[in-house]
Scaffold this active site. Structure first.
Site, PDB file in Angstrom:
ATOM      1  N   ASP A   1     -91.833  53.247  -8.374  1.00  0.00           N
ATOM      2  CA  ASP A   1     -92.455  53.648  -9.540  1.00  0.00           C
ATOM      3  C   ASP A   1     -93.370  52.745 -10.319  1.00  0.00           C
ATOM      4  O   ASP A   1     -93.000  51.226 -10.147  1.00  0.00           O
ATOM      5  CB  ASP A   1     -92.048  54.588 -10.549  1.00  0.00           C
ATOM      6  CG  ASP A   1     -90.574  53.575 -11.140  1.00  0.00           C
ATOM      7  OD1 ASP A   1     -90.217  52.831 -10.271  1.00  0.00           O
ATOM      8  OD2 ASP A   1     -90.158  53.931 -12.208  1.00  0.00           O
TER       9      ASP A   1
ATOM     10  N   ASP B   1     -96.129  44.623 -10.326  1.00  0.00           N
ATOM     11  CA  ASP B   1     -94.779  45.545 -10.368  1.00  0.00           C
ATOM     12  C   ASP B   1     -94.689  46.978  -9.816  1.00  0.00           C
ATOM     13  O   ASP B   1     -94.687  47.879 -10.749  1.00  0.00           O
ATOM     14  CB  ASP B   1     -94.514  45.531 -12.049  1.00  0.00           C
ATOM     15  CG  ASP B   1     -93.217  45.830 -12.444  1.00  0.00           C
ATOM     16  OD1 ASP B   1     -92.439  45.982 -11.471  1.00  0.00           O
ATOM     17  OD2 ASP B   1     -93.015  46.063 -13.523  1.00  0.00           O
TER      18      ASP B   1
ATOM     19  N   HIS C   1     -97.844  45.496 -15.940  1.00  0.00           N
ATOM     20  CA  HIS C   1     -97.975  46.508 -16.940  1.00  0.00           C
ATOM     21  C   HIS C   1     -99.490  46.482 -17.764  1.00  0.00           C
ATOM     22  O   HIS C   1     -99.536  47.349 -18.495  1.00  0.00           O
ATOM     23  CB  HIS C   1     -97.086  46.890 -17.940  1.00  0.00           C
ATOM     24  CG  HIS C   1     -95.524  46.929 -17.187  1.00  0.00           C
ATOM     25  ND1 HIS C   1     -94.395  47.224 -18.107  1.00  0.00           N
ATOM     26  CD2 HIS C   1     -95.179  47.206 -16.087  1.00  0.00           C
ATOM     27  CE1 HIS C   1     -93.259  47.515 -17.314  1.00  0.00           C
ATOM     28  NE2 HIS C   1     -93.800  47.521 -15.990  1.00  0.00           N
TER      29      HIS C   1
ATOM     30  N   GLU D   1     -87.242  53.278 -11.905  1.00  0.00           N
ATOM     31  CA  GLU D   1     -86.975  51.988 -12.360  1.00  0.00           C
ATOM     32  C   GLU D   1     -87.562  51.817 -13.741  1.00  0.00           C
ATOM     33  O   GLU D   1     -87.271  51.092 -14.876  1.00  0.00           O
ATOM     34  CB  GLU D   1     -87.158  50.757 -11.602  1.00  0.00           C
ATOM     35  CG  GLU D   1     -86.986  49.323 -11.952  1.00  0.00           C
ATOM     36  CD  GLU D   1     -87.426  48.517 -12.996  1.00  0.00           C
ATOM     37  OE1 GLU D   1     -87.073  47.731 -13.604  1.00  0.00           O
ATOM     38  OE2 GLU D   1     -88.846  49.035 -13.176  1.00  0.00           O
ATOM     39  N   GLU D   2     -88.998  52.249 -14.089  1.00  0.00           N
ATOM     40  CA  GLU D   2     -89.621  52.059 -15.362  1.00  0.00           C
ATOM     41  C   GLU D   2     -89.240  53.036 -16.689  1.00  0.00           C
ATOM     42  O   GLU D   2     -89.625  53.023 -17.556  1.00  0.00           O
ATOM     43  CB  GLU D   2     -91.092  52.200 -15.297  1.00  0.00           C
ATOM     44  CG  GLU D   2     -91.591  51.245 -13.844  1.00  0.00           C
ATOM     45  CD  GLU D   2     -91.708  49.653 -14.368  1.00  0.00           C
ATOM     46  OE1 GLU D   2     -91.321  49.382 -15.557  1.00  0.00           O
ATOM     47  OE2 GLU D   2     -92.261  48.921 -13.758  1.00  0.00           O
TER      48      GLU D   2
END
Length: 344
Positions: free
Chosen positions: A65, A87, A320, A115-116
């Site tokens: 993700d 990422d 991000h 995970e995020e």
């Protein structure tokens, strides 16, 4: 070796914001299946092995993700750009490329969702709970972006909300109440004074962070507020367990708390310490060794009995952001370093 840059470019074309990773999971599974690996899907995790359950296997782990926010995909000879380039679709591509290149050692690839987001939706956590035998291995590498550095362990996290009470009154008669927001200054000063520890753990030094990340209060223009909420994030070094870190935060704010106040801990997650001895040969292929500042799923791997480190392509400071990009040369460097280490 299969080209990880080609795979990363393909993965960037498939959006995979947290909660919507299924399409990318299918593509990753197809690549691994076509290379002859045994592929299973458990709790949204793609698990692929070139062995039948070898406890000496090396785990190559990455999440599917990304954070929200679409970015145009651009690929040239020098860089890969797009949401998730850093990422961590480049790292995921390295893991898949290595496993698809017929390594002569037992390898397990784990590509997991969630995970995020909060830990309750973390696919690796569900895999640990439901099928821990799939994670059997002697060592693991989480291919989170580290800029090609070998990053050891990770910090733990405490997320908490401090609620300070007051007493409502009309602002024209403010002396009849107690303004809860007036109490913020003392609380901030107390938190600011709390020591940010910098313990040396093995060859690396960790640096703690305690930050106020949100303040909420107020009722209306004509009301003395009776409540203020202060959100606190504490990233603690892995020489503390979660219970001791939580206690340290509780002890710090206790002097500013009165009857009716409370500290609600939403999350207290331990960090991890990496055993560098298991990864000494990988050190020569990294740009250096340093502590992981932040929490990663290395903590879950270590808790599951798999010694693990963070090592992947991409500058973590670009993760991000709208400038997310990774250098092609760095992707290939990390892939070659891991290939040599696997066969050392």
């Amino acid at each position: 070796m299969r080209d990880p840059v080609e795979l990363a470019a393909a993965y960037l074309e498939v959006p995979s914001v947290t909660g919507d990773e299924a399409a990318l999971a299918r593509l990753v599974g197809e690549h691994l299946d076509a290379a002859g690996l045994r592929v299973e899907v458990v709790a949204g995790c793609v698990v692929a092995r070139n062995h039948g359950g070898d406890s000496s296997a090396t785990l190559l782990v990455g999440h599917l993700d990304t954070v929200p926010g679409e970015l145009p995909v651009a690929v040239d000879e020098l860089v890969l750009r797009g949401r998730g380039a850093v990422d961590m679709k480049a790292g995921l591509a390295v893991a898949v490329a290595l496993a698809c290149s017929e390594p002569s050692v037992p390898v397990t690839v784990v590509a997991y969702p969630g995970e995020e987001g909060p830990i309750t939706g973390n696919g690796l956590a569900h895999l640990v709970a439901e099928r821990p035998e799939l994670l059997a291995g002697a060592r693991g590498v989480l291919l989170e972006p580290t800029g090609g550095f070998l990053e050891l362990g990770c910090q733990g996290v405490v997320r908490a909300t401090l609620r300070l009470r007051g007493r409502r009154a009309h602002v024209a008669r403010a002396w009849m109440g107690r303004n809860a927001i007036d109490r913020v200054g003392e609380a901030l000063g107390t938190l600011r004074a709390l020591e940010r520890r910098e313990p040396q753990i093995g060859p690396v030094r960790y640096r703690e962070a305690i930050e106020v990340v949100g303040v909420r209060g107020g009722v209306a223009w004509n009301v003395v507020p009776d409540l203020v909420e202060i959100d606190v994030s504490y990233r603690f070094a892995p020489d503390l367990d979660a219970a001791r870190a939580r206690q340290r935060l509780e002890e710090a704010v206790r002097p500013v708390m009165d009857d009716g106040d409370d500290l609600e801990v939403a999350e207290a997650v331990p960090g991890a310490v990496s055993d560098l001895g298991r990864f000494g040969a990988l050190r020569s292929g990294a740009f250096g060794v340093r502590a992981k500042l932040g929490w990663t799923d290395v903590a879950q791997l270590v808790a599951a009995g798999v010694p693990a480190v963070n090592f992947g392509p991409g500058d973590p400071e670009l993760a991000h952001t709208d400038q997310e990009m990774v250098e092609v040369a760095e992707v290939r460097h990390v892939a070659q370093a891991l290939w040599r280490w696997l066969h050392a």
